[in-house]
Scaffold this active site. Structure first.
Site, mmCIF file in Angstrom:
data_model
loop_
_atom_site.group_PDB
_atom_site.id
_atom_site.type_symbol
_atom_site.label_atom_id
_atom_site.label_comp_id
_atom_site.label_asym_id
_atom_site.label_seq_id
_atom_site.Cartn_x
_atom_site.Cartn_y
_atom_site.Cartn_z
ATOM 1 N N HIS A 197 42.845 45.148 47.736
ATOM 2 C CA HIS A 197 43.557 45.665 46.556
ATOM 3 C C HIS A 197 42.790 46.881 46.037
ATOM 4 O O HIS A 197 41.602 46.789 45.761
ATOM 5 C CB HIS A 197 43.655 44.597 45.459
ATOM 6 C CG HIS A 197 44.747 43.596 45.709
ATOM 7 N ND1 HIS A 197 45.519 43.060 44.709
ATOM 8 C CD2 HIS A 197 45.204 43.054 46.863
ATOM 9 C CE1 HIS A 197 46.408 42.226 45.229
ATOM 10 N NE2 HIS A 197 46.227 42.195 46.529
ATOM 11 N N TYR B 216 47.289 42.399 34.576
ATOM 12 C CA TYR B 216 46.605 41.782 33.426
ATOM 13 C C TYR B 216 47.349 42.255 32.185
ATOM 14 O O TYR B 216 47.345 43.447 31.884
ATOM 15 C CB TYR B 216 45.151 42.245 33.346
ATOM 16 C CG TYR B 216 44.230 41.668 34.394
ATOM 17 C CD1 TYR B 216 44.140 42.222 35.673
ATOM 18 C CD2 TYR B 216 43.407 40.573 34.100
ATOM 19 C CE1 TYR B 216 43.275 41.704 36.625
ATOM 20 C CE2 TYR B 216 42.540 40.053 35.052
ATOM 21 C CZ TYR B 216 42.480 40.618 36.311
ATOM 22 O OH TYR B 216 41.623 40.100 37.250
ATOM 23 N N PRO C 127 37.119 33.222 33.225
ATOM 24 C CA PRO C 127 37.682 33.676 34.504
ATOM 25 C C PRO C 127 38.196 35.115 34.521
ATOM 26 O O PRO C 127 38.349 35.674 35.610
ATOM 27 C CB PRO C 127 38.837 32.701 34.751
ATOM 28 C CG PRO C 127 39.219 32.204 33.407
ATOM 29 C CD PRO C 127 37.960 32.176 32.597
ATOM 30 N N TYR D 119 34.567 45.725 37.878
ATOM 31 C CA TYR D 119 35.528 44.850 38.559
ATOM 32 C C TYR D 119 35.239 44.781 40.056
ATOM 33 O O TYR D 119 35.277 43.706 40.661
ATOM 34 C CB TYR D 119 36.950 45.355 38.322
ATOM 35 C CG TYR D 119 38.035 44.343 38.610
ATOM 36 C CD1 TYR D 119 38.600 43.590 37.595
ATOM 37 C CD2 TYR D 119 38.502 44.142 39.918
ATOM 38 C CE1 TYR D 119 39.594 42.653 37.858
ATOM 39 C CE2 TYR D 119 39.491 43.213 40.191
ATOM 40 C CZ TYR D 119 40.038 42.470 39.156
ATOM 41 O OH TYR D 119 41.009 41.555 39.427
ATOM 42 N N LYS E 9 34.665 37.024 38.186
ATOM 43 C CA LYS E 9 33.281 37.302 38.587
ATOM 44 C C LYS E 9 32.555 36.098 39.178
ATOM 45 O O LYS E 9 31.517 36.255 39.833
ATOM 46 C CB LYS E 9 32.484 37.796 37.359
ATOM 47 C CG LYS E 9 32.711 39.252 37.044
ATOM 48 C CD LYS E 9 31.895 40.152 37.950
ATOM 49 C CE LYS E 9 32.428 41.541 38.067
ATOM 50 N NZ LYS E 9 33.372 41.753 39.176
HETATM 51 C C1 DHB Z 1 42.552 35.374 39.920
HETATM 52 C C2 DHB Z 1 41.742 34.795 38.973
HETATM 53 C C3 DHB Z 1 41.097 35.576 38.052
HETATM 54 O O1 DHB Z 1 40.299 35.027 37.134
HETATM 55 C C4 DHB Z 1 41.244 36.939 38.055
HETATM 56 O O2 DHB Z 1 40.633 37.677 37.116
HETATM 57 C C5 DHB Z 1 42.026 37.520 39.012
HETATM 58 C C6 DHB Z 1 42.691 36.733 39.946
HETATM 59 C C7 DHB Z 1 43.266 34.536 40.907
HETATM 60 O O3 DHB Z 1 43.096 33.313 40.881
HETATM 61 O O4 DHB Z 1 44.051 35.081 41.706
#
Ligand code: DHB
Length: 395
Positions: free
Chosen positions: A76, A205, A294, A388, A298
């Site tokens: 990505h 997001y 989450p 990121y 990370k």
């Molecule tokens: C996913 C989980 C995340 O916490 C994130 O920031 C991006 C993707 C996932 O499970 O696909």
């Protein structure tokens, strides 16, 4: 009397951190035993996040010729940030020359288990660890019970706690099971897996008036999505129609492809860093040492970054004729440099994208100002892209 075995490094936890560590140790000619309380199929089916940083992918390719990150995983090159009625793409290669890969953690684990078991790694499932016996500080021992309920004792030159946020090893290092810096958040994520085609090519997001949502993917047939919910929410309560209404309302501008929901869970989150990461010949890596919320994915990446540093330190300490203690003495300091940057990033993404239950009108408008100052500034976008995709390893 427990069955006693001896090894160089006893690794508690066969998650990504423990398995990568056993591989790096084997590459350096250092034998290890890895134990986990779960069965192999439980490990391979635990649903976790899906984003791997550039560093993590480079490492998996280097240690595992069989990795499927390039065949099953997808590169990505950006994410989309949504707020108000705006959508902004953050273009990673253009900003920092790096990318991320969508490759779910349980797929990484299948690869790593096949790699280690194929190489003859002593890897024991169903072993419940009670703690570490430091009677002889030069030879700490992991004590617990095996899958048959028999007492086991693994004596080693070094013990590593790679056993997750409820670590049984942590107390040996910090003096208590919980000893650390932490903060909680007044929200959680409601996560689903659904059978549907992707609703977007890249991750979205979204900060909406009703709260955060994340549109992620898994495969052409299965998608992963999350929305902000109350930490006490009951994952079984909402109907499928209610879940789709909630998600859809939070990503205005995109029509989600709906499908049967095959898994649902509520992920509570917090930020945590243990007060100590190493004491004597016992060290912590991954979630045993720290947890992040989450947002930004990370967790596994940080665990693997810890392991790279620890493996280097253990090589210096334990390889044939070595006994160099300098790197193990500086392990915590070097790991904490990245850990606190990642703590900040995860906290920042979380606080910038979620709507706190007690947010005032001032807080909402300030948050939109913050988002605009990130997306409208190359410096802002570059910081996001750099964090990121993962900070390059220090030379
Ligand atoms: C996913 C989980 C995340 O916490 C994130 O920031 C991006 C993707 C996932 O499970 O696909």
């Amino acid at each position: 009397m427990p069955t006693t075995v001896r090894t160089r490094v006893a690794v508690v936890g066969a998650g990504p951190a423990g398995l990568v560590l056993s591989q790096l140790l084997a590459d350096a000619g250092i034998e290890s035993i890895v134990v986990d309380s779960r069965s192999r199929s439980e490990i391979e089916s635990t649903i976790r996040a899906g984003i791997l940083e550039q560093n993590t992918v480079d490492l998996l390719r280097a240690i595992d010729p069989g990795t499927r990150v390039d065949t099953v995983g997808h590169r990505h090159d950006g994410i989309e940030l949504r707020f108000g009625d705006e959508a902004h793409r953050i273009d990673f290669p253009a900003l920092v020359g790096r990318s991320v890969w969508l490759y779910p953690q349980h797929e990484v684990l299948k690869d790593l288990l096949a790699l280690r078991l194929g190489a003859g790694q002593d890897l024991r499932f169903g072993v419940t660890v009670a703690g570490v016996d430091e009677g002889d500080p030069e030879h700490p021992a992991v004590v617990g019970t095996d899958a048959q309920g028999e007492a086991v004792r693994i004596e080693a030159d070094f013990v590593v706690g790679a056993d997750g946020s409820r670590s049984a090893v942590r107390a040996t290092v910090t003096g208590s099971r919980s000893g650390g810096y932490f903060r909680e958040y007044p929200f959680a994520w409601f996560g689903i897996l659904c059978e549907a085609p992707p609703s977007a090519q890249e991750l979205i997001y979204s900060n909406s008036e009703q709260g955060f949502a994340l549109i992620s993917q898994r495969s052409p047939e299965v998608q992963r999505m999350y929305f902000q919910c109350d930490p006490d929410a009951d994952a079984t309560a909402p109907s499928e129609a209610e879940i789709w209404d909630t998600l859809q309302a939070r990503v205005p501008g995109t029509t989600l492809h709906e499908g049967r929901i095959i898994q649902r869970d509520v992920l509570r989150f917090r930020s945590f860093v243990a007060h100590e990461l190493r004491r004597g010949r016992v060290a912590l890596v991954g979630d045993a040492a720290h947890t992040v919320p989450p947002t930004g994915a990370k967790g596994m990446n940080l665990a693997i970054a810890d392991v790279v540093l620890l493996a280097e330190a253990l090589r210096a300490l334990l390889a044939e004729g070595a006994r160099d203690e300098r790197l193990i003495d500086s392990y915590a300091e070097r790991a904490l440099d990245r850990i606190w940057k990642a703590q900040h990033f995860s906290w920042w993404m979380t606080s910038m994208l979620h709507v706190a239950p007690d947010a005032t009108d001032f807080d909402r408008r300030r948050q939109l100002g913050e988002l605009r100052s990130v997306v409208e500034s190359e410096a802002g976008r570059t910081y996001l892209a750099e964090a990121y995709t993962g900070w390059p390893a220090r030379a």
